[in-house]
Design a protein around this motif. Structure first.
Motif, mmCIF file in Angstrom:
data_model
loop_
_atom_site.group_PDB
_atom_site.id
_atom_site.type_symbol
_atom_site.label_atom_id
_atom_site.label_comp_id
_atom_site.label_asym_id
_atom_site.label_seq_id
_atom_site.Cartn_x
_atom_site.Cartn_y
_atom_site.Cartn_z
ATOM 1 N N ARG A 1 -80.939 20.788 -5.365
ATOM 2 C CA ARG A 1 -81.509 19.587 -5.976
ATOM 3 C C ARG A 1 -80.463 18.490 -6.097
ATOM 4 N NH1 ARG A 1 -84.028 20.631 -11.452
ATOM 5 N NH2 ARG A 1 -82.501 22.296 -11.816
ATOM 6 N N TYR A 2 -80.945 17.259 -6.265
ATOM 7 C CA TYR A 2 -80.038 16.139 -6.476
ATOM 8 C C TYR A 2 -79.291 16.319 -7.795
ATOM 9 C CZ TYR A 2 -82.030 13.399 -2.626
ATOM 10 O OH TYR A 2 -82.418 12.951 -1.385
ATOM 11 N N ALA A 3 -77.998 16.081 -7.758
ATOM 12 C CA ALA A 3 -77.178 16.158 -8.969
ATOM 13 C C ALA A 3 -77.469 14.944 -9.844
ATOM 14 C CB ALA A 3 -75.692 16.183 -8.604
ATOM 15 N N THR B 1 -75.797 13.561 -12.078
ATOM 16 C CA THR B 1 -74.624 12.699 -12.258
ATOM 17 C C THR B 1 -74.450 11.725 -11.096
ATOM 18 O OG1 THR B 1 -73.286 14.448 -11.259
ATOM 19 C CG2 THR B 1 -73.388 14.365 -13.681
ATOM 20 N N SER C 1 -79.291 9.378 -10.788
ATOM 21 C CA SER C 1 -79.848 9.398 -12.146
ATOM 22 C C SER C 1 -81.363 9.205 -12.156
ATOM 23 C CB SER C 1 -79.187 8.319 -13.009
ATOM 24 O OG SER C 1 -79.371 7.038 -12.423
ATOM 25 N N ARG D 1 -74.159 18.044 0.420
ATOM 26 C CA ARG D 1 -73.815 19.251 -0.339
ATOM 27 C C ARG D 1 -72.316 19.302 -0.622
ATOM 28 N NH1 ARG D 1 -75.528 23.501 3.495
ATOM 29 N NH2 ARG D 1 -74.702 24.962 1.945
ATOM 30 N N GLY E 1 -71.321 16.828 -3.338
ATOM 31 C CA GLY E 1 -71.919 17.032 -4.652
ATOM 32 C C GLY E 1 -73.148 16.200 -4.925
ATOM 33 N N ARG F 1 -76.849 19.899 -5.116
ATOM 34 C CA ARG F 1 -76.227 21.106 -5.656
ATOM 35 C C ARG F 1 -77.261 22.223 -5.720
ATOM 36 N NH1 ARG F 1 -73.258 18.377 -10.932
ATOM 37 N NH2 ARG F 1 -71.844 16.989 -9.787
ATOM 38 N N ASP G 1 -78.904 25.425 -7.409
ATOM 39 C CA ASP G 1 -79.005 26.044 -8.728
ATOM 40 C C ASP G 1 -78.339 27.416 -8.725
ATOM 41 O OD1 ASP G 1 -80.364 23.892 -9.798
ATOM 42 O OD2 ASP G 1 -82.349 24.730 -9.425
#
Length: 436
Positions: A11-13, A15, A18, A77, A80, A83, A85
């Protein structure tokens, strides 16, 4: 029955991204060239770069939209942006949207589902597929070893057991985002071991019905066989044995199936003459719709009412608007089709068999090739086609009920092309399913 598993989604991080709503896009098969450019411009990390990248004039075997997707996937990936899970999860996925002035909420479960051949009767189809989109998706899977967009499938849950289990997760969803249409997408991982066990046990007693994504399912089957041949065998737990699905209760109040109307053009004068009450009366009760009853919303209301008692269509020509209801003679003719009763009862099958093929003389190949037909699920577009000169005749249909689609799948039949349109499409970008 169905082997439905949790998985470690990518999934999208938060940080880095947003607002997940900025990076979502629809599945590949509904993205126009104009929409593709719009998604490219919407955000530098928009999922379009993986789901349906641009084709370039100087593309080669080693540098093309599939290899670029693989490179981008690896870079995101590594950097970052995406990421994986740490814990295997099911994912509650809820869509809250509006259509026709009414609000809907559709609730599903994102999971990895073991691939089964159609002959196993665990996962049931209702559509035929075409080779071109399957080849496109297979090249992307080879390059990226991932599912970027989920297949939509239905299951039966008469006691609403799973719906009650999922509902609390929607209220505290970790991801709450709005897309470009202002539709809301909610995503919440489900990791509690007890809940995970309950969900897995629930599906072990269920068949699944493919609602949307037949091409992607068959592509996944082909990919699995390629990996098996490449490795001279395949461990049963290998990721290539699975595909990502969003599983939805057939009785979910947010399930919205839109009709797909038929616009006819290029017909000869002789063919048009067959679209008159004299000829239509062979299989249909024909009612002329005068004034407001033959226009706009009133026409669709009238069609919906008629559909409650018999398969019905609205036919618009330059001569007027007509409401067609199937008669006993029409039912008898459909019974001679050699198809299952569930197929013979479909509005869209009746329209194709009796009106397009028998009355107008269009061949199955004419229909497949779209020589005289084009399709739209937008009723306003269909109604405007005749006065604009874009069609010689317009055939308006009621939506096919979900339960009727399931019955066709159970009968191992395939509906005519462009029979259903599930609205809205599932978003690509909320969760990626790695095939490892």
């Amino acid at each position: 029955m169905a082997d439905v598993r949790p998985f470690r989604g990518i999934r999208y991080a938060p940080t880095v991204v947003s607002d997940v709503g900025q990076v979502l896009c629809p599945p590949f098969d509904v993205i126009s060239p104009e929409a593709q450019e719009r998604y490219y411009a919407r955000h530098p990390y928009n999922m379009i770069r993986l789901e349906l990248g641009r084709e370039l004039p100087d593309d080669t075997v080693l540098n093309n939209r599939y290899t670029r997707a693989a490179r981008t996937f690896a870079e995101w990936r590594k950097e970052g942006v995406l990421r994986q899970d740490t814990v295997p999860s099911y994912y509650l996925y809820q869509q809250r949207f509006s259509y026709g002035g009414q609000s809907y909420t559709r609730t599903g479960l994102v999971a990895r589902v073991r691939l089964e051949p159609w002959s196993a009767r665990v996962v049931l189809p209702h559509e035929l597929t075409l080779s071109k989109p399957k080849d496109d998706r297979l090249q992307l899977m080879r390059a990226c070893a991932a599912n970027f967009s989920p297949i939509m499938a239905w299951y039966e849950d008469p006691q609403a057991r799973l719906r009650r289990l999922l509902q609390p997760y929607a209220e505290r969803a970790e991801v709450q985002a709005r897309d470009e249409l202002a539709d809301e997408h909610r995503l919440q991982p489900i990791t509690d071991p007890q809940q995970v066990a309950l969900i897995q046990d629930f599906f072990s007693q269920r068949q699944l019905f493919i609602a949307d994504g037949h091409h992607r399912y068959e592509t996944a089957l082909s990919y699995r066989e390629e990996i098996r041949e490449l490795h001279h065998g395949l461990d049963p737990e290998d990721g290539a044995n699975f595909v990502m699905m969003v599983l939805i209760d057939v009785d979910d109040p947010g399930l919205l199936v839109l009709p797909t109307h038929r616009l006819l053009a290029g017909l000869s004068a002789e063919q048009l003459q067959r679209l008159t009450p004299e000829h239509l009366g062979r299989y249909f009760q024909v009612e002329r719709l005068e004034g407001e009853a033959g226009r706009g919303a009133a026409l669709m209301v009238r069609l919906a009412e008629a559909g409650q008692t018999a398969p019905s269509f609205a036919l618009l020509t330059s001569e007027g608007s007509w409401l067609l209801r199937l008669t006993e003679a029409g039912q008898a003719r459909m019974a001679e089709s050699g198809r299952a009763p569930a197929w013979n009862a479909l509005d869209v099958a009746i329209a194709h068999q009796l009106l397009l093929e028998e009355l107008l003389g269009l061949s199955a190949e004419d229909v497949r090739a779209g020589r005289y037909l084009r399709y739209t699920h937008e009723t306003e577009e269909a109604l405007a086609a005749l006065p604009r000169g874009e069609a010689q005749a317009v055939l308006l249909l009621n939506p096919t009920p979900v339960r009727q689609i399931c019955e066709v799948a159970r009968a191992d039949e395939r509906m005519p092309q462009k029979s259903t349109y599930l609205y809205p499409k599932l978003a690509s970008g909320l969760v990626i399913h790695p095939l490892w």
